[in-house]
Design a protein around this motif. Sequence first.
Motif, short mmCIF file in Angstrom:
data_model
loop_
_atom_site.label_atom_id
_atom_site.label_comp_id
_atom_site.label_asym_id
_atom_site.label_seq_id
_atom_site.Cartn_x
_atom_site.Cartn_y
_atom_site.Cartn_z
N CYS A 90 -2.59 4.34 8.71
CA CYS A 90 -1.18 4.39 8.31
C CYS A 90 -0.98 3.44 7.13
O CYS A 90 -1.52 2.33 7.13
N PRO A 91 -0.23 3.85 6.10
CA PRO A 91 0.01 2.94 4.97
C PRO A 91 0.58 1.60 5.44
O PRO A 91 1.52 1.55 6.23
N GLU A 92 0.00 0.53 4.94
CA GLU A 92 0.37 -0.80 5.41
C GLU A 92 1.86 -1.10 5.20
O GLU A 92 2.51 -1.71 6.05
N LYS A 93 2.41 -0.65 4.07
CA LYS A 93 3.81 -0.96 3.79
C LYS A 93 4.73 -0.34 4.83
O LYS A 93 5.81 -0.88 5.12
N LEU A 94 4.31 0.79 5.42
CA LEU A 94 5.15 1.43 6.43
C LEU A 94 5.05 0.71 7.77
O LEU A 94 6.03 0.64 8.51
N VAL A 95 3.88 0.17 8.08
CA VAL A 95 3.75 -0.63 9.30
C VAL A 95 4.61 -1.89 9.18
O VAL A 95 5.33 -2.27 10.10
N VAL A 96 4.53 -2.53 8.02
CA VAL A 96 5.33 -3.74 7.79
C VAL A 96 6.82 -3.42 7.89
O VAL A 96 7.60 -4.19 8.46
N PHE A 97 7.22 -2.27 7.36
CA PHE A 97 8.63 -1.89 7.42
C PHE A 97 9.05 -1.59 8.86
O PHE A 97 10.17 -1.93 9.27
#
Length: 325
Positions: free
Chosen positions: A71-78
């Motif tokens: 999963c794209p990291e920026k989406l996990v962070v979001f």
Amino acid sequence: MNGLSLRDTTHEAKLRHIKKELKCVIDAVTTVVFVPTCYYAFPSPLYWLIIKPETAQQKLYPEALPTLDPCPEKLVVFAIALADAARPISMSYFRTPIQAEIKHDKSPVTIADKEAEAKMREMIEAHFPEHGIFGEEYGPVRTDAEFIWVLDPIDGTKSFLIGKPLFGTLVGLLHKGRAIAGIVDMPALDERWIGATGYATKFNGMPVSTRSCNSLSEAWMLSTSPEMFVGENQTAFHRLKDKVHFLRYGTDCMGYGLLANGYADIVCEADMSPYDYIALTPVVEGAGGTITDWRGNPLNLKNDGTVLAVGDKNLLKPAMAALVC
């Protein structure tokens, strides 16, 4: 944490200490993401260590996960940021004298549910306006989008209303119909599971894995309530219940986290909606478990509301055989 001096406050020093604490899996650390939150032991920014999927599989649960695109990291962070935003809202109303409305499906909803979901929706619209949203309280928008956020601001509203701390916030993300990220946040317990495709599930910052279980007769099973099962589903559930070692009710979404941590072997439920189970999927799968409907179909927005999660994949077929005759 032991070994961290009060004077040793630089982010680099904290990271060195985390790496020392995680020496059993440290060669799996591939990325450090800074998240503006104070959820974990350190003040913000938080270090969220992303584990390489191939190393996580080898060290935590060999052969348990299929090869998946991370999963794209920026989406996990979001997703983490969404859970962070919802937490203080729900806690501001927890164990206070608030009233509940009864929805058309006879389930309760409170101002805490509505405000928490509204906040998460506001953030999604601001940062990812092209993404879809499927929420419990305000309905779906843009469900034909490539990415869809699936939100349950308070899973376990009845528990919330009576002051029981086993309620949670569920944040799930679908990509082309497949669940790729999920947060199970337990605000009153200060506990959180983070799951994402391609990465090891984390519980309060540490990787977790399910346990092995050789047969249904040895399995410990969890479920939220016997009221979930009516008609044929009730009959099917009783067939499975009679085959397991023991059953405990009352877990709400936390049951899936306990399975991911290796404390239980099966979670079986029915009468579920997508916002009840989408976030759970990456959490269970990232710990080495399997989660489907009762017929073994992957969970998405169009399932029949039945959910079966097992920690040991060898339990899936016998559990399904008991449920679907």
